[in-house]
Motif scaffolding. Structure first.
Motif, PDB file in Angstrom:
ATOM      1  N   PRO A 102       0.832  -1.209   0.000  1.00  0.00           N
ATOM      2  CA  PRO A 102       0.000   0.000   0.000  1.00  0.00           C
ATOM      3  C   PRO A 102       0.868   1.260   0.000  1.00  0.00           C
ATOM      4  CG  PRO A 102       0.077  -0.927   2.195  1.00  0.00           C
ATOM      5  CD  PRO A 102       0.823  -1.885   1.297  1.00  0.00           C
ATOM      6  N   LEU A 103       0.311   2.325  -0.521  1.00  0.00           N
ATOM      7  CA  LEU A 103       0.949   3.634  -0.462  1.00  0.00           C
ATOM      8  C   LEU A 103       0.607   4.230   0.897  1.00  0.00           C
ATOM      9  CD1 LEU A 103       2.452   5.931  -1.948  1.00  0.00           C
ATOM     10  CD2 LEU A 103       0.184   6.775  -2.617  1.00  0.00           C
ATOM     11  N   GLN A 104       1.612   4.587   1.661  1.00  0.00           N
ATOM     12  CA  GLN A 104       1.404   5.164   2.984  1.00  0.00           C
ATOM     13  C   GLN A 104       1.430   6.685   2.865  1.00  0.00           C
ATOM     14  OE1 GLN A 104       4.544   3.504   5.351  1.00  0.00           O
ATOM     15  NE2 GLN A 104       3.612   1.487   5.386  1.00  0.00           N
ATOM     16  N   VAL A 105       0.379   7.330   3.347  1.00  0.00           N
ATOM     17  CA  VAL A 105       0.254   8.785   3.254  1.00  0.00           C
ATOM     18  C   VAL A 105       0.189   9.360   4.660  1.00  0.00           C
ATOM     19  CG1 VAL A 105      -1.085  10.701   2.317  1.00  0.00           C
ATOM     20  CG2 VAL A 105      -0.993   8.515   1.070  1.00  0.00           C
ATOM     21  N   THR A 106       1.045  10.339   4.915  1.00  0.00           N
ATOM     22  CA  THR A 106       1.040  11.033   6.198  1.00  0.00           C
ATOM     23  C   THR A 106       0.886  12.527   5.948  1.00  0.00           C
ATOM     24  OG1 THR A 106       3.454  11.247   6.224  1.00  0.00           O
ATOM     25  CG2 THR A 106       2.533   9.319   7.313  1.00  0.00           C
ATOM     26  N   THR A 107       0.641  13.255   7.024  1.00  0.00           N
ATOM     27  CA  THR A 107       0.529  14.707   6.939  1.00  0.00           C
ATOM     28  C   THR A 107       1.550  15.341   7.866  1.00  0.00           C
ATOM     29  OG1 THR A 107      -1.106  14.811   8.701  1.00  0.00           O
ATOM     30  CG2 THR A 107      -1.949  14.527   6.450  1.00  0.00           C
ATOM     31  N   ALA A 108       1.659  16.641   7.794  1.00  0.00           N
ATOM     32  CA  ALA A 108       2.608  17.363   8.640  1.00  0.00           C
ATOM     33  C   ALA A 108       2.263  17.217  10.122  1.00  0.00           C
ATOM     34  CB  ALA A 108       2.637  18.836   8.255  1.00  0.00           C
ATOM     35  N   ASP A 109       0.993  16.931  10.413  1.00  0.00           N
ATOM     36  CA  ASP A 109       0.546  16.815  11.799  1.00  0.00           C
ATOM     37  C   ASP A 109       1.142  15.609  12.512  1.00  0.00           C
ATOM     38  OD1 ASP A 109      -1.015  19.010  11.237  1.00  0.00           O
ATOM     39  OD2 ASP A 109      -2.795  17.800  10.827  1.00  0.00           O
ATOM     40  N   THR A 110       1.454  14.562  11.757  1.00  0.00           N
ATOM     41  CA  THR A 110       1.917  13.331  12.380  1.00  0.00           C
ATOM     42  C   THR A 110       2.822  12.564  11.440  1.00  0.00           C
ATOM     43  OG1 THR A 110       1.244  11.232  13.344  1.00  0.00           O
ATOM     44  CG2 THR A 110      -0.174  12.091  11.615  1.00  0.00           C
ATOM     45  N   ASP A 111       3.785  11.864  11.996  1.00  0.00           N
ATOM     46  CA  ASP A 111       4.612  10.983  11.193  1.00  0.00           C
ATOM     47  C   ASP A 111       4.016   9.584  11.126  1.00  0.00           C
ATOM     48  OD1 ASP A 111       6.559  12.766  10.357  1.00  0.00           O
ATOM     49  OD2 ASP A 111       7.749  12.505  12.174  1.00  0.00           O
ATOM     50  N   ALA A 112       2.979   9.352  11.919  1.00  0.00           N
ATOM     51  CA  ALA A 112       2.311   8.050  11.878  1.00  0.00           C
ATOM     52  C   ALA A 112       1.538   7.952  10.558  1.00  0.00           C
ATOM     53  CB  ALA A 112       1.359   7.911  13.051  1.00  0.00           C
ATOM     54  N   VAL A 113       1.384   6.754  10.058  1.00  0.00           N
ATOM     55  CA  VAL A 113       0.645   6.561   8.814  1.00  0.00           C
ATOM     56  C   VAL A 113      -0.804   6.970   9.050  1.00  0.00           C
ATOM     57  CG1 VAL A 113      -0.141   4.886   7.114  1.00  0.00           C
ATOM     58  CG2 VAL A 113       2.178   4.720   8.044  1.00  0.00           C
TER      59      VAL A 113
ATOM     60  N   GLU B 177      16.049  18.521 -15.400  1.00  0.00           N
ATOM     61  CA  GLU B 177      16.741  17.808 -14.321  1.00  0.00           C
ATOM     62  C   GLU B 177      15.887  17.759 -13.058  1.00  0.00           C
ATOM     63  OE1 GLU B 177      19.570  15.986 -14.369  1.00  0.00           O
ATOM     64  OE2 GLU B 177      19.524  16.364 -16.526  1.00  0.00           O
ATOM     65  N   THR B 178      15.179  18.843 -12.786  1.00  0.00           N
ATOM     66  CA  THR B 178      14.314  18.887 -11.603  1.00  0.00           C
ATOM     67  C   THR B 178      13.244  17.808 -11.675  1.00  0.00           C
ATOM     68  OG1 THR B 178      14.706  21.249 -11.313  1.00  0.00           O
ATOM     69  CG2 THR B 178      12.733  20.344 -10.272  1.00  0.00           C
ATOM     70  N   ASN B 179      12.573  17.689 -12.820  1.00  0.00           N
ATOM     71  CA  ASN B 179      11.523  16.681 -12.946  1.00  0.00           C
ATOM     72  C   ASN B 179      12.086  15.269 -13.020  1.00  0.00           C
ATOM     73  OD1 ASN B 179       9.343  18.377 -12.676  1.00  0.00           O
ATOM     74  ND2 ASN B 179       9.246  18.818 -14.860  1.00  0.00           N
ATOM     75  N   TYR B 180      13.280  15.108 -13.585  1.00  0.00           N
ATOM     76  CA  TYR B 180      13.905  13.782 -13.555  1.00  0.00           C
ATOM     77  C   TYR B 180      14.178  13.375 -12.105  1.00  0.00           C
ATOM     78  CZ  TYR B 180      14.697  14.155 -18.620  1.00  0.00           C
ATOM     79  OH  TYR B 180      14.538  14.278 -19.974  1.00  0.00           O
ATOM     80  N   ALA B 181      14.631  14.314 -11.292  1.00  0.00           N
ATOM     81  CA  ALA B 181      14.896  14.015  -9.876  1.00  0.00           C
ATOM     82  C   ALA B 181      13.603  13.692  -9.133  1.00  0.00           C
ATOM     83  CB  ALA B 181      15.603  15.185  -9.205  1.00  0.00           C
ATOM     84  N   ARG B 182      12.495  14.296  -9.547  1.00  0.00           N
ATOM     85  CA  ARG B 182      11.202  14.045  -8.907  1.00  0.00           C
ATOM     86  C   ARG B 182      10.569  12.727  -9.356  1.00  0.00           C
ATOM     87  NH1 ARG B 182       8.903  20.154  -9.882  1.00  0.00           N
ATOM     88  NH2 ARG B 182       9.973  21.110  -8.110  1.00  0.00           N
ATOM     89  N   SER B 183      11.124  12.120 -10.375  1.00  0.00           N
ATOM     90  CA  SER B 183      10.561  10.887 -10.943  1.00  0.00           C
ATOM     91  C   SER B 183      10.981   9.679 -10.118  1.00  0.00           C
ATOM     92  CB  SER B 183      11.013  10.747 -12.399  1.00  0.00           C
ATOM     93  OG  SER B 183      10.556  11.838 -13.155  1.00  0.00           O
ATOM     94  N   ILE B 184      10.537   9.665  -8.928  1.00  0.00           N
ATOM     95  CA  ILE B 184      10.934   8.649  -7.946  1.00  0.00           C
ATOM     96  C   ILE B 184      10.206   7.338  -8.229  1.00  0.00           C
ATOM     97  CG2 ILE B 184       9.205   9.548  -6.340  1.00  0.00           C
ATOM     98  CD1 ILE B 184      11.079   8.790  -4.045  1.00  0.00           C
ATOM     99  N   TRP B 185      10.951   6.256  -8.266  1.00  0.00           N
ATOM    100  CA  TRP B 185      10.335   4.934  -8.419  1.00  0.00           C
ATOM    101  C   TRP B 185      10.458   4.160  -7.119  1.00  0.00           C
ATOM    102  CZ3 TRP B 185      14.477   6.010 -11.938  1.00  0.00           C
ATOM    103  CH2 TRP B 185      15.700   5.439 -11.594  1.00  0.00           C
ATOM    104  N   GLN B 186       9.805   3.036  -7.064  1.00  0.00           N
ATOM    105  CA  GLN B 186       9.668   2.239  -5.839  1.00  0.00           C
ATOM    106  C   GLN B 186       9.086   3.089  -4.707  1.00  0.00           C
ATOM    107  OE1 GLN B 186      13.572   0.476  -5.225  1.00  0.00           O
ATOM    108  NE2 GLN B 186      12.957  -1.334  -6.368  1.00  0.00           N
ATOM    109  N   LEU B 187       8.241   4.022  -5.093  1.00  0.00           N
ATOM    110  CA  LEU B 187       7.594   4.916  -4.132  1.00  0.00           C
ATOM    111  C   LEU B 187       6.665   4.115  -3.231  1.00  0.00           C
ATOM    112  CD1 LEU B 187       7.045   7.950  -3.385  1.00  0.00           C
ATOM    113  CD2 LEU B 187       5.021   7.740  -4.833  1.00  0.00           C
ATOM    114  N   ASN B 188       6.726   4.403  -1.940  1.00  0.00           N
ATOM    115  CA  ASN B 188       5.769   3.778  -1.027  1.00  0.00           C
ATOM    116  C   ASN B 188       5.250   4.719   0.037  1.00  0.00           C
ATOM    117  OD1 ASN B 188       8.195   3.699   0.537  1.00  0.00           O
ATOM    118  ND2 ASN B 188       7.379   2.000   1.721  1.00  0.00           N
ATOM    119  N   ARG B 189       5.808   5.956   0.116  1.00  0.00           N
ATOM    120  CA  ARG B 189       5.351   6.906   1.137  1.00  0.00           C
ATOM    121  C   ARG B 189       5.229   8.315   0.574  1.00  0.00           C
ATOM    122  NH1 ARG B 189      10.191   5.734   4.868  1.00  0.00           N
ATOM    123  NH2 ARG B 189      10.886   4.760   2.954  1.00  0.00           N
TER     124      ARG B 189
END
Length: 164
Positions: free
Chosen positions: A31-42, A147-159
């Motif tokens: 699953p993709l884990q999404v957090t907010t600035a309020d908490t580091d907990a999933v 280059e900026t968008n290439y750097a943002r092209s993150i793979w194996q994303l999970n969070r």
């Protein structure tokens, strides 16, 4: 063969088969884990099924990491944040290997970048840049081939973390 040897062999083969099945399934069901600035907990875990149930964007492009034209499909990051009813100033994206990159939320567009769940129609395994890959339609506009968008092209994303 003795019955004990045969039993051990069958149990060993069964354990290997179960382990292989679990590993193969595990790659595609992270699953993709999404957090907010309020908490580091999933705060939210978003399944592959949920991601694929949202409006999909599909495009074909070349990348600097693959050979030839590749078709990607997935939900736009902007649409995903709207679906989750989250807003903020930036989006921190983290991969399975802890590689991290940030992107201003204001730069998210309706069709780019997408959180690709499929490459050439197939779900992506961890071994092949999955489970999720942030992708831009690099060939459609020079603004995506930076280059900026290439750097943002993150793979194996999970969070993902939405930051105020």
């Amino acid at each position: 063969m003795t019955p004990a040897f045969l039993t051990r062999s069958l149990l060993g083969a069964y354990a290997l088969a179960v382990n292989m099945t679990t590993s193969a399934l595990g790659q595609d069901v992270i699953p993709l884990q999404v957090t907010t600035a309020d908490t580091d907990a999933v705060a939210i875990e978003v399944s592959l099924e949920t991601l694929e149930s949202l409006d999909q964007t599909t495009f074909t492009t070349t990348t600097i990491w693959t050979d030839g034209d590749v078709q990607f499909s997935g939900v736009s990051l902007k649409a995903l944040l709207a679906y989750l009813d989250l807003d903020g100033q930036s989006l921190e994206m983290v991969a399975l290997n802890d590689y991290a990159v940030s992107m201003p939320v204001a730069e998210l567009e309706d069709g780019a970048p997408i959180l690709a769940t499929r490459m050439n129609g197939e779900t992506m395994s961890v071994r092949d840049k999955g489970p999720y890959w942030v992708v831009f339609p690099y060939d459609s506009d020079p603004k995506y081939s930076t280059e900026t968008n290439y750097a943002r092209s993150i793979w194996q994303l999970n969070r993902l973390k939405v930051v105020d």
